[in-house]
Design an enzyme around this catalytic site. Structure first.
Site, PDB file in Angstrom:
ATOM      1  N   HIS B  70       8.116  -7.588   8.236  1.00  0.00           N
ATOM      2  CA  HIS B  70       9.328  -6.922   7.765  1.00  0.00           C
ATOM      3  C   HIS B  70      10.527  -7.403   8.573  1.00  0.00           C
ATOM      4  CE1 HIS B  70      12.246  -3.847   6.717  1.00  0.00           C
ATOM      5  NE2 HIS B  70      12.345  -3.513   7.991  1.00  0.00           N
ATOM      6  N   ASP B  99      34.673 -28.988  -1.642  1.00  0.00           N
ATOM      7  CA  ASP B  99      33.263 -28.625  -1.532  1.00  0.00           C
ATOM      8  C   ASP B  99      32.973 -28.421  -0.047  1.00  0.00           C
ATOM      9  OD1 ASP B  99      30.229 -28.778  -1.708  1.00  0.00           O
ATOM     10  OD2 ASP B  99      30.772 -29.179  -3.796  1.00  0.00           O
ATOM     11  N   TRP B 135       8.481  -8.804  15.537  1.00  0.00           N
ATOM     12  CA  TRP B 135       9.369  -9.906  15.155  1.00  0.00           C
ATOM     13  C   TRP B 135       9.904 -10.614  16.388  1.00  0.00           C
ATOM     14  CZ3 TRP B 135      14.524 -11.416  15.653  1.00  0.00           C
ATOM     15  CH2 TRP B 135      15.366 -10.537  16.329  1.00  0.00           C
ATOM     16  N   SER B 163      17.167 -25.494   9.392  1.00  0.00           N
ATOM     17  CA  SER B 163      18.032 -25.115   8.282  1.00  0.00           C
ATOM     18  C   SER B 163      19.328 -24.490   8.785  1.00  0.00           C
ATOM     19  CB  SER B 163      17.285 -24.132   7.382  1.00  0.00           C
ATOM     20  OG  SER B 163      18.184 -23.454   6.558  1.00  0.00           O
ATOM     21  N   SER B 164      19.204 -23.570   9.752  1.00  0.00           N
ATOM     22  CA  SER B 164      20.401 -22.895  10.263  1.00  0.00           C
ATOM     23  C   SER B 164      21.332 -23.864  10.960  1.00  0.00           C
ATOM     24  CB  SER B 164      20.015 -21.799  11.254  1.00  0.00           C
ATOM     25  OG  SER B 164      19.383 -20.763  10.589  1.00  0.00           O
ATOM     26  N   HIS B 247      20.029 -12.242  21.372  1.00  0.00           N
ATOM     27  CA  HIS B 247      21.229 -11.424  21.342  1.00  0.00           C
ATOM     28  C   HIS B 247      22.359 -12.058  20.566  1.00  0.00           C
ATOM     29  CE1 HIS B 247      23.132  -7.727  21.816  1.00  0.00           C
ATOM     30  NE2 HIS B 247      24.239  -8.398  22.009  1.00  0.00           N
ATOM     31  N   GLU B 249      21.943 -13.868  18.208  1.00  0.00           N
ATOM     32  CA  GLU B 249      21.461 -13.746  16.831  1.00  0.00           C
ATOM     33  C   GLU B 249      21.967 -12.466  16.164  1.00  0.00           C
ATOM     34  OE1 GLU B 249      19.830 -15.498  14.666  1.00  0.00           O
ATOM     35  OE2 GLU B 249      19.257 -13.942  13.242  1.00  0.00           O
ATOM     36  N   TYR B 251      24.678 -10.989  16.682  1.00  0.00           N
ATOM     37  CA  TYR B 251      26.092 -11.178  16.332  1.00  0.00           C
ATOM     38  C   TYR B 251      26.240 -12.196  15.218  1.00  0.00           C
ATOM     39  CZ  TYR B 251      27.033  -8.113  20.103  1.00  0.00           C
ATOM     40  OH  TYR B 251      27.053  -7.003  20.874  1.00  0.00           O
ATOM     41  N   SER B 262      36.746  -7.260   6.611  1.00  0.00           N
ATOM     42  CA  SER B 262      38.160  -7.553   6.861  1.00  0.00           C
ATOM     43  C   SER B 262      38.843  -8.175   5.654  1.00  0.00           C
ATOM     44  CB  SER B 262      38.315  -8.496   8.058  1.00  0.00           C
ATOM     45  OG  SER B 262      37.640  -7.979   9.171  1.00  0.00           O
ATOM     46  N   HIS B 296      19.800  -7.008  28.376  1.00  0.00           N
ATOM     47  CA  HIS B 296      19.838  -5.559  28.119  1.00  0.00           C
ATOM     48  C   HIS B 296      18.718  -5.147  27.157  1.00  0.00           C
ATOM     49  CE1 HIS B 296      22.983  -6.287  24.706  1.00  0.00           C
ATOM     50  NE2 HIS B 296      21.761  -6.355  24.231  1.00  0.00           N
ATOM     51  N   HIS B 297      18.027  -6.128  26.585  1.00  0.00           N
ATOM     52  CA  HIS B 297      16.842  -5.808  25.784  1.00  0.00           C
ATOM     53  C   HIS B 297      15.613  -5.638  26.663  1.00  0.00           C
ATOM     54  CE1 HIS B 297      18.795  -6.790  21.891  1.00  0.00           C
ATOM     55  NE2 HIS B 297      19.474  -7.627  22.623  1.00  0.00           N
ATOM     56  N   THR B 322      34.840  -4.744  19.995  1.00  0.00           N
ATOM     57  CA  THR B 322      34.329  -4.091  18.790  1.00  0.00           C
ATOM     58  C   THR B 322      35.197  -2.903  18.438  1.00  0.00           C
ATOM     59  OG1 THR B 322      32.155  -4.735  19.588  1.00  0.00           O
ATOM     60  CG2 THR B 322      32.220  -3.282  17.692  1.00  0.00           C
ATOM     61  N   LYS B 325      38.203  -3.940  16.621  1.00  0.00           N
ATOM     62  CA  LYS B 325      37.951  -4.195  15.201  1.00  0.00           C
ATOM     63  C   LYS B 325      37.943  -2.899  14.399  1.00  0.00           C
ATOM     64  CE  LYS B 325      35.686  -8.593  15.158  1.00  0.00           C
ATOM     65  NZ  LYS B 325      36.458  -9.053  14.002  1.00  0.00           N
ATOM     66  N   ARG B 444       8.044   3.190  18.862  1.00  0.00           N
ATOM     67  CA  ARG B 444       8.112   2.366  17.660  1.00  0.00           C
ATOM     68  C   ARG B 444       6.854   1.512  17.549  1.00  0.00           C
ATOM     69  NH1 ARG B 444      12.206  -2.572  19.388  1.00  0.00           N
ATOM     70  NH2 ARG B 444      11.780  -3.274  17.276  1.00  0.00           N
TER      71      ARG B 444
END
Lengths: 324, 520
Positions: B70, B99, B135, B163-164, B247, B249, B251, B262, B296-297, B322, B325, B444
């Site tokens: 998932h 293009d 994951w 790909s990315s 991390h 990722e 963002y 926006s 921080h993870h 943030t 924003k 979890r």
């Protein structure tokens, strides 16, 4: 307005359609599928069992390389046919630049692992600080130095003495790759490789200078020298690896020293081989087809950028893997 | 001009051999929605199992595969490709480019995705099952204790990374090189800006992820000891390398969402975006900070106290840009002539719910508090508020907002609004209670739970089924629009919309801006 010149707005070439991407996908996915099966046969499969994994891998790789050949050939032809505007050429320049940046970040991961292990993990495993409080329970007797003379596993008497789950046997090498004997400095291969690679960056630059002033002879000669130096580098690295395995006992299984050594130098060597292939193709293009002019030679310039990048990575390797 | 501009090719070759940014964008969008449904189906299985305490539907091993797949599919298969698809469609039209800069590579970036996910999904049918290590695939779960299918997982991740990276290089080259005359950097629409910065993040961190999985591959098959203490390595090394990717990722996922919001809020508030410059700088600051907060993870993994403090303060710092924003979005709406069409509803939902997710993120950033929250359902609630109510809501808003421009037909507004309200309610019923069970200690990634969590979990599951069903309504609405929606022909579909994409005909022709427009 000031940021863009009007010449940049000729027709931007967008190919109508292209089967290259699909073909490359087939090649890539087939080789990946083959490679994964090869590895799984090796690690999890029954020894000696019949398998077509290798054939799939080789077929996929062949397909992939053939596609890349056709793909690059058609972009070269488009450029020769004058289809590429100045603006399109700039897209290729930007693409190559940021591709090299992504390669830098790939090496960054492995250098990061090396620094983390040497500065933090090693001392912790040997019992330093709060994080090392478990040392006497898990790896009692382990002392850390770099290059690592003894793995934590060996410190507790091998796999049998290990408290945590076993995930392999890690035997430290008899000799490391670090610089040892001052009197026999000339026998130390990494030094020679450094000299070779640094000079090859100079020779590729001399070739570039020749191209810029329209001297094809100088270009071909010095590019040829560069490719030869690359070959010598790879040969010496082969000798070094052979020595490591045959005489030093330094292998991928030699604990974290062996892991970082082989992964960093191995990926670098792979990139040298890639860079060499790229330069060789440019040499063939110049010698056989007379490609490149003094103001249109990005195929060569991109390859030379890549070559300088490979060189810079080696300087980092020489410092942090071999010397320090 | 026009004679060599053909329309789309006929049949399958239009898609297989596509070089047109709009066609490739469309493929990305449909593929990501398909993955969204697959990942969503896995979520439904998870919630069905958690409907009541005790084991009823599936085995724990399979539950682990479900949580893992998932996460992987939603992050790499649904959200990321969705925004890449949006970038493909919109960036050239927003900056006046003919293009994408490298059209063939663009096609390749897309076409390696479907086989990669096929490979990933196929692992579930292999001996030993699919990836079941979460994951985040922490070593040694993903190395020493992994099923053999992990090799396919590793190579799959390599392809996704490829790909990315190619997609991002394309976006960077397009934005730097193909802007129309007069389209200076500080005139670019915010969606372009956020993607420009996101592309840099991707180029910087996807190779690090490739490095991490390569180390795994070597540990599994070639006896290296990167993640094995017995050889002098460290399993925690994996977590550092992974989160150095991971991390940025998050963002990568949320910045394009910021960009979409926006674009849409000013259109329906009928006011220019408040604080454009500060939005750009805030985006850049968030991107920069994302590189120095990864640990921080990992507060509970046993880091030195100096590390805990550094990562704690750096993380809290992200609240500042943030906050800028969120402030700007609200001040854009302030005294605007607002109307509440479906895209705007989703954007307002985004602002409210994303802010809640931001606040719980702030709670989690506090190292001593995180010792309690870590790996609890509180974390699950937090990141679903930013991933679903953040990224997915904004993506949904984007589809409703630009769909009329894409296909020249208007969606059914009543159905759209219904979709929003069911989603909004379903989402909150699902995830709001998870804050409470998390704070009360429910871990979890566990298929069973203590009896006191039963009521809230049942609520969560009901909410999830509602939310899941509402996506089928979305699918129906989109298909109904494409097939038989009310035609629109105004170039400017929305009264308050600004930007180059609203200056081309509706539906957008196959080729737009073959000659670049002059931006004043």
């Amino acid at each position: 307005m000031a940021t863009q010149d009007t010449a940049a707005h000729e027709e931007y070439y967008v190919p109508e359609k292209s089967g290259m991407a699909i073909s490359a996908t087939i090649g890539l996915v087939t080789s990946i599928f083959g490679a994964a099966n090869v590895l799984n046969d090796m690690t999890f499969g029954e020894p000696g069992a019949e398998s077509s994994s290798w054939s799939i891998l080789i077929a996929g790789l062949f397909w992939f390389i053939a596609t890349l050949f056709v793909w690059f050939r058609s972009t070269i032809r488009e450029n020769l046919a004058g289809m590429n505007s100045g603006q399109l050429k700039k897209s290729y320049v930007l693409g190559m630049f940021w591709f090299i940046f992504s390669e830098v970040m790939f090496f960054f991961a492995f250098f990061g692992a090396l620094f983390y292990v040497r500065v933090l993990v090693g001392p912790w495993l040997a019992g330093e600080g709060d994080a090392g409080a478990m040392n006497h329970l898990l790896w009692s007797g382990f002392e850390f130095d770099w290059p690592m003379k003894q793995t934590p596993q060996e410190a507790v008497g091998g796999v049998a003495g290990q408290v945590i789950a076993n995930n392999g046997e890690f035997v430290s090498p008899g000799t490391s790759m670090a610089f040892s004997e001052v009197s026999a400095w000339y026998k130390w291969l990494p030094l020679w490789n450094t000299i070779i690679l640094l000079s090859s960056s100079v020779t590729v630059h001399i070739a570039h200078l020749g191209l810029l002033k329209g001297d094809r002879k100088q270009f071909n000669l010095w590019l040829g020298i560069t490719v030869t130096l690359a070959l010598i580098f790879l040969y010496i690295q082969y000798v070094e690896y052979y020595e490591a395995y045959a005489h030093f006992g330094l292998t991928l299984n030699s604990g974290i020293y062996g892991s970082t050594f082989f992964m960093l130098t191995g990926f670098h060597g792979f990139h040298v081989a890639m860079g060499m292939t790229m330069l060789l193709i440019q040499l063939i293009r110049s010698v056989r087809h007379g490609h490149f002019t003094s103001d249109d030679h990005f195929g060569f310039e991109a390859s030379s950028w890549y070559w300088h990048f490979v060189d810079v990575v080696w300087v980092g390797l020489f410092l942090f893997v071999y010397i320090l | 001009m026009g004679d060599h501009h053909h329309g789309p090719a006929k049949g399958l070759s239009r898609w297989l051999f596509a070089t047109n940014h709009k066609d490739i964008g469309t493929m990305y969008l449909w593929f990501s929605f398909a993955m969204f449904l697959v990942g969503g189906a896995f979520a439904m299985i998870i919630r069905a199992e958690l409907f009541q305490p005790g084991m009823q539907l599936i085995r724990p091993e399979f539950f682990n595969q479900m949580t893992t797949m998932h996460g992987l599919i939603m992050v790499f298969g649904a959200i990321m490709p969705a925004f890449v698809g949006l970038a493909n469609w919109m960036i050239p039209m927003m900056i006046g480019a003919p293009d994408m800069a490298l059209p063939r590579m663009n096609n390749w970036s897309f076409w390696i995705l479907p086989p990669a996910f096929l490979l990933l999904l196929a692992t579930m049918f292999m001996e030993g099952g699919g990836p079941a290590f979460g994951w985040t695939f922490y070593a040694p779960l993903s190395t020493t204790y992994a099923p053999p299918s992990v090799t396919f997982f590793i190579f799959g991740v390599h392809i996704l990374g490829l790909s990315s990276i190619m997609g991002s290089i394309n976006i960077v080259a397009t934005v730097m090189n193909l802007r129309a005359p007069g389209m200076t950097y500080m005139k670019m629409p915010l969606f372009v800006w956020t993607w420009f910065i996101t592309a840099y993040l991707l180029i910087a961190v996807m190779p690090v992820l490739a490095g991490a999985v390569t180390m795994m591959l070597m540990d599994i098959h070639f006896g290296t000891s990167f993640f094995s203490a017995a050889g002098g390595g460290d399993p925690v090394l994996f977590q550092h390398v992974f989160w150095f990717f991971g991390h940025p990722e998050v963002y990568i996922i949320i910045l394009p969402a910021f960009g979409v919001v926006s674009q849409i809020i000013p259109a329906f508030a009928r006011k220019p975006l408040f604080g454009y410059d500060s939005m750009v700088y805030a985006t850049a600051s968030i991107a920069f900070l994302s590189f120095i907060v990864w640990a921080h993870h990992m507060y509970t993994v046993g880091m030195p106290i100096a590390g805990e403090l550094f990562f704690m303060y750096a993380t809290m710092l992200i609240a500042v840009p943030t906050g800028v924003k969120v402030f700007n979005w609200i001040t854009t709406m302030w005294r605007g002539a607002m109307t509440f069409e479906t895209p705007m509803l989703f954007c307002i939902g985004f602002v409210v719910l994303f802010t809640i997710g931001g606040f719980t993120g702030l709670m989690l950033s506090i190292a001593p508090s995180d010792f309690q929250y870590h790996d609890s359902y509180f974390v699950v609630a937090h990141f679903h508020y930013v991933m679903v109510a953040g990224a997915v809501f904004s993506m949904t808003a984007a589809v409703y907002y630009w769909l009329p421009k894409w296909c020249g037909k208007m969606y059914n507004e009543t159905m759209g609004k219904t979709h929003f309200w069911i989603s909004f309610i379903g989402f909150n019923v699902t995830f709001f209670p998870q804050h409470f069970v998390g704070l009360a200690g429910m871990p979890r990634r566990i298929p069973d739970y203590a009896l006191q969590f039963a009521d809230f979990n049942m609520m969560s599951s009901i909410g999830a089924f509602i939310y899941g069903a509402s996506q089928l309504l979305f699918l129906y609405n989109v298909i109904a629009t494409i097939v038989g929606g009310k035609p629109v022909s105004d170039e400017k579909v929305w009264e308050g919309a600004e930007g180059l994409e609203w200056t081309v005909p509706t539906p957008a022709p196959f080729h737009t801006f073959s000659t670049p427009p002059q931006v004043r």
